[in-house]
Write a protein that holds these residues in place. Structure first.
Motif, PDB file in Angstrom:
ATOM      1  N   ARG A  86      48.190   7.131 -43.177  1.00  0.00           N
ATOM      2  CA  ARG A  86      47.850   7.602 -41.693  1.00  0.00           C
ATOM      3  C   ARG A  86      49.107   7.233 -40.727  1.00  0.00           C
ATOM      4  O   ARG A  86      49.560   6.127 -40.877  1.00  0.00           O
ATOM      5  N   LEU A  87      49.514   8.321 -40.222  1.00  0.00           N
ATOM      6  CA  LEU A  87      50.500   7.931 -39.191  1.00  0.00           C
ATOM      7  C   LEU A  87      50.026   7.689 -38.109  1.00  0.00           C
ATOM      8  O   LEU A  87      49.103   7.988 -37.308  1.00  0.00           O
ATOM      9  N   LEU A  88      50.557   6.148 -37.690  1.00  0.00           N
ATOM     10  CA  LEU A  88      50.002   5.623 -36.377  1.00  0.00           C
ATOM     11  C   LEU A  88      51.054   6.113 -35.126  1.00  0.00           C
ATOM     12  O   LEU A  88      50.384   6.326 -34.177  1.00  0.00           O
ATOM     13  N   THR A  89      52.328   6.200 -35.518  1.00  0.00           N
ATOM     14  CA  THR A  89      53.212   6.871 -34.426  1.00  0.00           C
ATOM     15  C   THR A  89      54.599   6.976 -35.006  1.00  0.00           C
ATOM     16  O   THR A  89      55.006   6.006 -35.871  1.00  0.00           O
ATOM     17  N   ALA A  90      55.245   7.801 -34.545  1.00  0.00           N
ATOM     18  CA  ALA A  90      56.759   7.742 -35.000  1.00  0.00           C
ATOM     19  C   ALA A  90      57.437   6.968 -34.001  1.00  0.00           C
ATOM     20  O   ALA A  90      57.243   6.650 -32.868  1.00  0.00           O
ATOM     21  N   LEU A  91      58.668   6.477 -34.408  1.00  0.00           N
ATOM     22  CA  LEU A  91      59.567   5.507 -33.896  1.00  0.00           C
ATOM     23  C   LEU A  91      60.164   6.301 -32.532  1.00  0.00           C
ATOM     24  O   LEU A  91      60.126   5.553 -31.395  1.00  0.00           O
ATOM     25  N   ASP A  92      60.344   7.399 -32.628  1.00  0.00           N
ATOM     26  CA  ASP A  92      60.948   8.130 -31.702  1.00  0.00           C
ATOM     27  C   ASP A  92      59.894   8.173 -30.199  1.00  0.00           C
ATOM     28  O   ASP A  92      60.245   8.229 -29.064  1.00  0.00           O
ATOM     29  N   GLU A  93      58.541   7.776 -30.790  1.00  0.00           N
ATOM     30  CA  GLU A  93      57.600   7.904 -29.574  1.00  0.00           C
ATOM     31  C   GLU A  93      57.330   6.591 -28.875  1.00  0.00           C
ATOM     32  O   GLU A  93      56.500   6.334 -27.784  1.00  0.00           O
ATOM     33  N   ILE A  94      58.045   5.490 -29.338  1.00  0.00           N
ATOM     34  CA  ILE A  94      57.781   4.228 -28.660  1.00  0.00           C
ATOM     35  C   ILE A  94      58.908   3.923 -27.715  1.00  0.00           C
ATOM     36  O   ILE A  94      60.036   4.114 -27.719  1.00  0.00           O
ATOM     37  N   GLU A  95      58.205   3.531 -26.593  1.00  0.00           N
ATOM     38  CA  GLU A  95      59.085   3.198 -25.486  1.00  0.00           C
ATOM     39  C   GLU A  95      59.297   1.625 -25.113  1.00  0.00           C
ATOM     40  O   GLU A  95      60.450   1.348 -24.999  1.00  0.00           O
ATOM     41  N   ALA A  96      58.387   0.768 -25.625  1.00  0.00           N
ATOM     42  CA  ALA A  96      58.666  -0.706 -25.373  1.00  0.00           C
ATOM     43  C   ALA A  96      57.540  -1.233 -26.476  1.00  0.00           C
ATOM     44  O   ALA A  96      56.590  -0.957 -26.817  1.00  0.00           O
ATOM     45  N   VAL A  97      57.883  -2.722 -26.888  1.00  0.00           N
ATOM     46  CA  VAL A  97      57.357  -3.538 -27.570  1.00  0.00           C
ATOM     47  C   VAL A  97      56.865  -4.792 -26.572  1.00  0.00           C
ATOM     48  O   VAL A  97      57.539  -5.238 -25.927  1.00  0.00           O
ATOM     49  N   GLU A  98      55.633  -5.025 -26.468  1.00  0.00           N
ATOM     50  CA  GLU A  98      55.061  -5.866 -25.755  1.00  0.00           C
ATOM     51  C   GLU A  98      54.136  -6.933 -26.539  1.00  0.00           C
ATOM     52  O   GLU A  98      53.401  -6.689 -27.086  1.00  0.00           O
ATOM     53  N   ASN A  99      54.774  -8.155 -26.674  1.00  0.00           N
ATOM     54  CA  ASN A  99      54.221  -9.297 -27.346  1.00  0.00           C
ATOM     55  C   ASN A  99      54.441 -10.831 -26.784  1.00  0.00           C
ATOM     56  O   ASN A  99      54.307 -11.728 -27.415  1.00  0.00           O
ATOM     57  N   GLY A 100      54.274 -10.643 -25.327  1.00  0.00           N
ATOM     58  CA  GLY A 100      54.623 -11.868 -24.559  1.00  0.00           C
ATOM     59  C   GLY A 100      53.152 -12.434 -24.407  1.00  0.00           C
ATOM     60  O   GLY A 100      52.278 -11.933 -24.684  1.00  0.00           O
ATOM     61  N   PHE A 101      53.135 -13.802 -23.700  1.00  0.00           N
ATOM     62  CA  PHE A 101      51.975 -14.409 -23.823  1.00  0.00           C
ATOM     63  C   PHE A 101      51.139 -13.855 -23.156  1.00  0.00           C
ATOM     64  O   PHE A 101      49.846 -14.115 -23.271  1.00  0.00           O
ATOM     65  N   LEU A 102      51.379 -13.138 -21.989  1.00  0.00           N
ATOM     66  CA  LEU A 102      50.441 -12.627 -20.972  1.00  0.00           C
ATOM     67  C   LEU A 102      50.218 -11.142 -21.414  1.00  0.00           C
ATOM     68  O   LEU A 102      49.248 -10.513 -20.710  1.00  0.00           O
TER      69      LEU A 102
END
Length: 176
Positions: free
Chosen positions: A90-106
């Motif tokens: 199953r395709l979750l998303t193409a890398l070209d579709e990603i704007e940002a990665v959010e993995n901060g504490f909040l």
């Protein structure tokens, strides 16, 4: 002849793999199943049809969710050259579709995981304990190992930075 998505999924060596270890998978499923059984037992002891019905349905819902968690955590999320896919194709998303990665504490993210902010909304979907997608957000995590999730988030961030640097390098700059 295989499609480009199948070629990505069947890549011999994914860049990163994020799955659930057997103990985490078992504990997550057992907790939900235990809750379902507990609610069903409480429902059987209740007087009044309304309480019995509500608690019985909640217990069945928890048992159904336990089954969904068991099935979903049997797969893994794979990072390939061009996309984020599941091990069952199953395709979750193409890398070209990603704007940002959010993995901060909040950041609003799954436990032990991260959220990808996408360029365009995608259809909703979820695999409890592994990933969810709602609109322009894709959350990855849940019953997964925090260090593995962090490594995948960093790999995606590095790929995004490399693509942005490549895209900026292709455009001619203004003379100084």
């Amino acid at each position: 002849m295989s499609s480009p998505i199948e070629a990505r999924v069947n890549a011999p060596h994914p860049i990163a793999r994020l799955g659930c270890a057997a103990p985490r998978r078992f504990i997550a499923t057992a907790v939900l199943a235990g809750l379902g059984v507990f609610m069903a037992v409480i429902a059987a002891e209740q007087e009044g049809a309304w309480k019995t019905l509500v608690l019985g349905l909640a217990g069945l819902g928890a048992l159904a969710l336990a089954l969904l968690v068991w099935r979903a955590t049997g797969t893994a999320v794979l990072l390939t050259e061009d996309a984020l896919v599941t091990s069952d194709g199953r395709l979750l998303t193409a890398l070209d579709e990603i704007e940002a990665v959010e993995n901060g504490f909040l950041a609003f993210r799954p436990a032990n995981g991260f959220v990808l902010r996408l360029r365009h909304p995608m259809p909703r979907g979820f695999a409890p304990g592994l990933w969810w997608r709602f609109g322009r957000r894709l959350g990855v995590g849940g019953s997964v190992s925090a260090p593995e999730a962090k490594a995948m988030a960093q790999a995606i961030s590095m790929r995004l930075a490399a693509r942005r640097a490549g895209a900026e390098g292709d455009t001619p700059g203004e003379p100084s």
